[in-house]
Design an enzyme around this catalytic site. Structure first.
Site, PDB file in Angstrom:
ATOM      1  N   ARG A 190       0.841  -1.207   0.000  1.00  0.00           N
ATOM      2  CA  ARG A 190       0.000   0.000   0.000  1.00  0.00           C
ATOM      3  C   ARG A 190       0.874   1.254   0.000  1.00  0.00           C
ATOM      4  O   ARG A 190       0.539   2.256  -0.615  1.00  0.00           O
ATOM      5  CB  ARG A 190      -0.959  -0.026   1.195  1.00  0.00           C
ATOM      6  CG  ARG A 190      -2.029  -1.106   1.062  1.00  0.00           C
ATOM      7  CD  ARG A 190      -2.777  -1.303   2.342  1.00  0.00           C
ATOM      8  NE  ARG A 190      -3.559  -0.128   2.701  1.00  0.00           N
ATOM      9  CZ  ARG A 190      -4.106   0.037   3.908  1.00  0.00           C
ATOM     10  NH1 ARG A 190      -3.919  -0.878   4.849  1.00  0.00           N
ATOM     11  NH2 ARG A 190      -4.819   1.098   4.192  1.00  0.00           N
ATOM     12  N   HIS A 200      -5.692   7.488  12.313  1.00  0.00           N
ATOM     13  CA  HIS A 200      -5.355   6.066  12.220  1.00  0.00           C
ATOM     14  C   HIS A 200      -3.920   5.851  11.754  1.00  0.00           C
ATOM     15  O   HIS A 200      -3.555   4.747  11.347  1.00  0.00           O
ATOM     16  CB  HIS A 200      -6.313   5.349  11.247  1.00  0.00           C
ATOM     17  CG  HIS A 200      -7.695   5.217  11.802  1.00  0.00           C
ATOM     18  ND1 HIS A 200      -8.780   4.954  10.991  1.00  0.00           N
ATOM     19  CD2 HIS A 200      -8.181   5.325  13.056  1.00  0.00           C
ATOM     20  CE1 HIS A 200      -9.876   4.894  11.751  1.00  0.00           C
ATOM     21  NE2 HIS A 200      -9.541   5.123  13.001  1.00  0.00           N
ATOM     22  N   THR A 218     -16.983   8.019   4.179  1.00  0.00           N
ATOM     23  CA  THR A 218     -16.774   6.987   5.202  1.00  0.00           C
ATOM     24  C   THR A 218     -18.081   6.239   5.454  1.00  0.00           C
ATOM     25  O   THR A 218     -19.153   6.819   5.467  1.00  0.00           O
ATOM     26  CB  THR A 218     -16.204   7.585   6.518  1.00  0.00           C
ATOM     27  OG1 THR A 218     -15.987   6.534   7.461  1.00  0.00           O
ATOM     28  CG2 THR A 218     -17.087   8.659   7.106  1.00  0.00           C
TER      29      THR A 218
HETATM   30  C1  BV8 Z   1     -10.623   1.882  19.584  1.00  0.00           C
HETATM   31  C2  BV8 Z   1      -5.860   1.458   9.893  1.00  0.00           C
HETATM   32  C3  BV8 Z   1     -10.676   2.410  21.922  1.00  0.00           C
HETATM   33  C4  BV8 Z   1      -5.630   0.156   9.272  1.00  0.00           C
HETATM   34  C5  BV8 Z   1      -8.126   1.318  10.624  1.00  0.00           C
HETATM   35  C6  BV8 Z   1     -13.489  -5.158  20.024  1.00  0.00           C
HETATM   36  C7  BV8 Z   1     -12.190  -4.978  20.481  1.00  0.00           C
HETATM   37  C8  BV8 Z   1     -11.509  -3.771  20.341  1.00  0.00           C
HETATM   38  C9  BV8 Z   1     -12.136  -2.717  19.708  1.00  0.00           C
HETATM   39  C10 BV8 Z   1     -13.406  -2.919  19.225  1.00  0.00           C
HETATM   40  C11 BV8 Z   1     -14.106  -4.107  19.387  1.00  0.00           C
HETATM   41  N1  BV8 Z   1     -15.343  -3.969  18.825  1.00  0.00           N
HETATM   42  C12 BV8 Z   1     -15.443  -2.722  18.308  1.00  0.00           C
HETATM   43  C13 BV8 Z   1     -14.289  -2.086  18.542  1.00  0.00           C
HETATM   44  C14 BV8 Z   1     -13.929  -0.763  18.145  1.00  0.00           C
HETATM   45  C15 BV8 Z   1     -13.184  -0.899  16.818  1.00  0.00           C
HETATM   46  C16 BV8 Z   1     -14.242  -0.903  15.733  1.00  0.00           C
HETATM   47  O1  BV8 Z   1     -14.796   0.121  15.448  1.00  0.00           O
HETATM   48  N2  BV8 Z   1     -14.505  -2.070  15.122  1.00  0.00           N
HETATM   49  C17 BV8 Z   1     -15.548  -2.092  14.124  1.00  0.00           C
HETATM   50  C18 BV8 Z   1     -15.098  -2.806  12.877  1.00  0.00           C
HETATM   51  C19 BV8 Z   1     -16.811  -2.678  14.757  1.00  0.00           C
HETATM   52  N3  BV8 Z   1     -12.345   0.273  16.732  1.00  0.00           N
HETATM   53  C20 BV8 Z   1     -11.088   0.222  17.177  1.00  0.00           C
HETATM   54  O2  BV8 Z   1     -10.524  -0.767  17.550  1.00  0.00           O
HETATM   55  C21 BV8 Z   1     -10.403   1.581  17.198  1.00  0.00           C
HETATM   56  N4  BV8 Z   1      -9.840   1.783  18.507  1.00  0.00           N
HETATM   57  O3  BV8 Z   1     -11.819   1.685  19.584  1.00  0.00           O
HETATM   58  O4  BV8 Z   1      -9.893   2.198  20.729  1.00  0.00           O
HETATM   59  C22 BV8 Z   1     -10.919   3.862  22.052  1.00  0.00           C
HETATM   60  C23 BV8 Z   1     -12.148   4.398  21.643  1.00  0.00           C
HETATM   61  C24 BV8 Z   1     -12.372   5.770  21.789  1.00  0.00           C
HETATM   62  C25 BV8 Z   1     -11.392   6.585  22.325  1.00  0.00           C
HETATM   63  C26 BV8 Z   1     -10.177   6.033  22.708  1.00  0.00           C
HETATM   64  C27 BV8 Z   1      -9.932   4.670  22.574  1.00  0.00           C
HETATM   65  C28 BV8 Z   1      -9.302   1.636  16.180  1.00  0.00           C
HETATM   66  C29 BV8 Z   1      -9.905   1.542  14.795  1.00  0.00           C
HETATM   67  C30 BV8 Z   1      -8.824   1.817  13.758  1.00  0.00           C
HETATM   68  C31 BV8 Z   1      -8.629   0.620  12.886  1.00  0.00           C
HETATM   69  N5  BV8 Z   1      -7.730   0.970  11.801  1.00  0.00           N
HETATM   70  N6  BV8 Z   1      -7.255   1.689   9.700  1.00  0.00           N
HETATM   71  C32 BV8 Z   1      -5.426   0.352   7.801  1.00  0.00           C
HETATM   72  O5  BV8 Z   1      -5.887   1.356   7.208  1.00  0.00           O
HETATM   73  O6  BV8 Z   1      -4.802  -0.534   7.269  1.00  0.00           O
HETATM   74  S1  BV8 Z   1      -9.751   1.315  10.257  1.00  0.00           S
HETATM   75  C33 BV8 Z   1     -10.011   1.393   8.577  1.00  0.00           C
HETATM   76  O7  BV8 Z   1     -11.420   1.609   8.441  1.00  0.00           O
HETATM   77  C34 BV8 Z   1      -9.390   2.546   7.840  1.00  0.00           C
HETATM   78  O8  BV8 Z   1      -8.726   3.499   8.645  1.00  0.00           O
HETATM   79  C35 BV8 Z   1     -10.599   3.216   7.220  1.00  0.00           C
HETATM   80  O9  BV8 Z   1     -10.411   4.539   6.955  1.00  0.00           O
HETATM   81  C36 BV8 Z   1     -11.550   2.986   8.302  1.00  0.00           C
HETATM   82  C37 BV8 Z   1     -12.958   3.314   8.084  1.00  0.00           C
HETATM   83  O10 BV8 Z   1     -13.350   2.803   6.851  1.00  0.00           O
HETATM   84  P1  BV8 Z   1     -13.851   3.885   5.785  1.00  0.00           P
HETATM   85  O11 BV8 Z   1     -12.816   4.936   5.656  1.00  0.00           O
HETATM   86  O12 BV8 Z   1     -15.216   4.317   6.164  1.00  0.00           O
HETATM   87  O13 BV8 Z   1     -13.824   3.021   4.473  1.00  0.00           O
HETATM   88  P2  BV8 Z   1     -14.987   2.053   3.932  1.00  0.00           P
HETATM   89  O14 BV8 Z   1     -14.421   1.273   2.788  1.00  0.00           O
HETATM   90  O15 BV8 Z   1     -15.601   1.332   5.076  1.00  0.00           O
HETATM   91  O16 BV8 Z   1     -16.085   3.074   3.371  1.00  0.00           O
HETATM   92  C38 BV8 Z   1     -15.793   3.897   2.280  1.00  0.00           C
HETATM   93  C39 BV8 Z   1     -17.035   4.744   2.028  1.00  0.00           C
HETATM   94  O17 BV8 Z   1     -16.771   5.608   0.919  1.00  0.00           O
HETATM   95  C40 BV8 Z   1     -18.256   3.925   1.649  1.00  0.00           C
HETATM   96  O18 BV8 Z   1     -19.376   4.380   2.397  1.00  0.00           O
HETATM   97  C41 BV8 Z   1     -18.465   4.216   0.155  1.00  0.00           C
HETATM   98  O19 BV8 Z   1     -19.842   4.268  -0.177  1.00  0.00           O
HETATM   99  C42 BV8 Z   1     -17.845   5.575   0.019  1.00  0.00           C
HETATM  100  N7  BV8 Z   1     -17.290   5.830  -1.322  1.00  0.00           N
HETATM  101  C43 BV8 Z   1     -16.683   4.954  -2.162  1.00  0.00           C
HETATM  102  N8  BV8 Z   1     -16.299   5.599  -3.284  1.00  0.00           N
HETATM  103  C44 BV8 Z   1     -16.654   6.906  -3.134  1.00  0.00           C
HETATM  104  C45 BV8 Z   1     -17.282   7.059  -1.879  1.00  0.00           C
HETATM  105  N9  BV8 Z   1     -17.773   8.232  -1.447  1.00  0.00           N
HETATM  106  C46 BV8 Z   1     -17.622   9.297  -2.264  1.00  0.00           C
HETATM  107  N10 BV8 Z   1     -17.024   9.230  -3.487  1.00  0.00           N
HETATM  108  C47 BV8 Z   1     -16.537   8.066  -3.946  1.00  0.00           C
HETATM  109  N11 BV8 Z   1     -15.953   8.015  -5.160  1.00  0.00           N
END
Ligand code: BV8
Length: 236
Positions: free
Chosen positions: A59, A109, A177
Site C-alpha cells: 500500500r 489512524h 466513510t
Molecule cells: C478503539 C488502519 C478504543 C488500518 C483502521 C473489540 C475490540 C476492540 C475494539 C473494538 C471491538 N469492537 C469494536 C471495537 C472498536 C473498533 C471498531 O470500530 N470495530 C468495528 C469494525 C466494529 N475500533 C477500534 O478498535 C479503534 N480503537 O476503539 O480504541 C478507544 C475508543 C475511543 C477513544 C479512545 C480509545 C481503532 C480503529 C482503527 C482501525 N484501523 N485503519 C489500515 O488502514 O490498514 S480502520 C479502517 O477503516 C481505515 O482506517 C478506514 O479509513 C476505516 C474506516 O473505513 P472507511 O474509511 O469508512 O472506508 P470504507 O471502505 O468502510 O467506506 C468507504 C465509504 O466511501 C463507503 O461508504 C463508500 O460508499 C464511500 N465511497 C466509495 N467511493 C466513493 C465514496 N464516497 C464518495 N465518493 C466516492 N468516489
C-alpha cells in the site's frame, strides 16, 4: 451568525477512491482479500510480522502511483478561505491530503509513510519497504520497526484534540466513510446541539440518520459543490 465559525471535517477511504486507492468495504475492497484480524491487529502482527509488513509495503508503494483528486483540492481551498478555525481529521493512512496541501490535518489512524520503532517508540518518516531486519534510523536496533498505523483494538491518535474540536464546532462534515469503525463513526454524536452536520458520501452510511444533511454522489463532484455552498454561507 458566528463571524468566525469553526469547522471539523472527517474523511474516510471514499475521498481517495477516485485517486485509485481501494476502499475497505466495497465489492473489491481491501478487506475482501485480507482478514482484518490478520493484517490490521497487533495480534496479527505478532503472529506473522512478515505478512503484515508486506500488506503495508504494498500500500505504501502504491502511493507513488496515485495523486490527490478534486475533492482533496476542494478541501484545501476551503481551509484557505475559511474565516474561523478548521480541522481535517482523516481515517486515511494515505498521504493525499498532505500532498494536496491541507495544513490543519490529523491522521487519527496513522500514516503509511511513517514507521514506529518498538524499541525507542519513535515514529519515523519512511518511504521504502520495511524489511524484517530493517534497522531503526534512531536507535539502530534491527527488526523493531512496525507500521505507524492504528490497528483494531489500539487507541487512535489525537483523540483529546478531536473531542475538543467536535464539542466546539459550528459545522461537522463526514466525507467518504461508511460509518463502520469507531470512534470515528461516533463523532457525529459528539458535536454540540447547534452544530450543523453533513454526510457527503456515495451512498448513505450506516450512521446517516444522525446527520442533519446528506449529500450523495462521487466525492470529486459533491465535495467541490459543497465547498462552494458552505463558503457562500460563511463569507469572510
Ligand atoms: C478503539 C488502519 C478504543 C488500518 C483502521 C473489540 C475490540 C476492540 C475494539 C473494538 C471491538 N469492537 C469494536 C471495537 C472498536 C473498533 C471498531 O470500530 N470495530 C468495528 C469494525 C466494529 N475500533 C477500534 O478498535 C479503534 N480503537 O476503539 O480504541 C478507544 C475508543 C475511543 C477513544 C479512545 C480509545 C481503532 C480503529 C482503527 C482501525 N484501523 N485503519 C489500515 O488502514 O490498514 S480502520 C479502517 O477503516 C481505515 O482506517 C478506514 O479509513 C476505516 C474506516 O473505513 P472507511 O474509511 O469508512 O472506508 P470504507 O471502505 O468502510 O467506506 C468507504 C465509504 O466511501 C463507503 O461508504 C463508500 O460508499 C464511500 N465511497 C466509495 N467511493 C466513493 C465514496 N464516497 C464518495 N465518493 C466516492 N468516489
Amino acid at each position: 451568525m458566528n463571524p468566525k465559525p469553526s469547522l471539523v471535517i472527517l474523511t474516510g477511504a471514499g475521498i481517495s477512491a477516485e485517486s485509485g486507492i481501494k476502499t475497505f468495504r466495497s465489492g473489491d475492497g481491501l478487506w475482501e482479500n485480507h482478514r482484518v484480524e490478520d493484517v490490521a491487529t497487533p495480534e496479527g502482527f505478532i503472529r506473522n510480522p512478515g505478512m503484515v509488513q508486506r500488506f503495508y509495503n504494498e500500500r505504501r508503494r502504491q502511493l507513488s502511483e496515485v495523486s490527490p483528486n478534486a475533492a482533496h483540492y476542494a478541501l484545501v481551498e476551503l481551509e484557505r478561505a475559511w474565516p474561523g478555525s478548521f480541522l481535517l481529521v482523516t481515517q486515511n493512512v494515505d498521504d493525499l491530503h498532505d500532498r494536496a496541501g491541507t495544513h490543519s490535518l490529523l491522521h487519527m489512524h496513522g500514516e503509511l509513510k511513517k514507521v514506529r520503532c518498538l524499541s525507542c517508540n519513535v515514529a519515523i518518516p519512511w518511504e521504502k519497504d520495511v524489511l524484517q531486519d530493517s534497522p531503526c534510523p534512531t536507535c539502530n536496533k534491527k527488526g523493531k520497526l512496525r507500521p505507524h498505523i492504528v490497528w483494531f483494538g489500539e487507541v487512535p491518535f489525537g483523540m483529546d484534540e478531536i473531542a475538543y474540536a467536535l464539542q466546539n464546532c459550528d459545522y461537522f462534515a463526514a466525507i467518504g466513510t461508511s460509518g463502520h469503525v469507531y470512534p470515528a463513526a461516533g463523532f457525529v454524536q459528539w458535536v454540540g446541539k447547534n452544530c450543523r452536520t453533513y454526510e457527503i458520501n456515495l451512498e448513505p452510511s450506516i450512521v446517516n440518520s444522525a446527520f442533519s444533511e446528506s449529500i450523495q454522489g462521487i466525492a470529486t463532484q459533491t465535495v467541490p459543490t459543497w465547498v462552494k455552498e458552505i463558503l457562500s454561507k460563511n463569507k469572510q
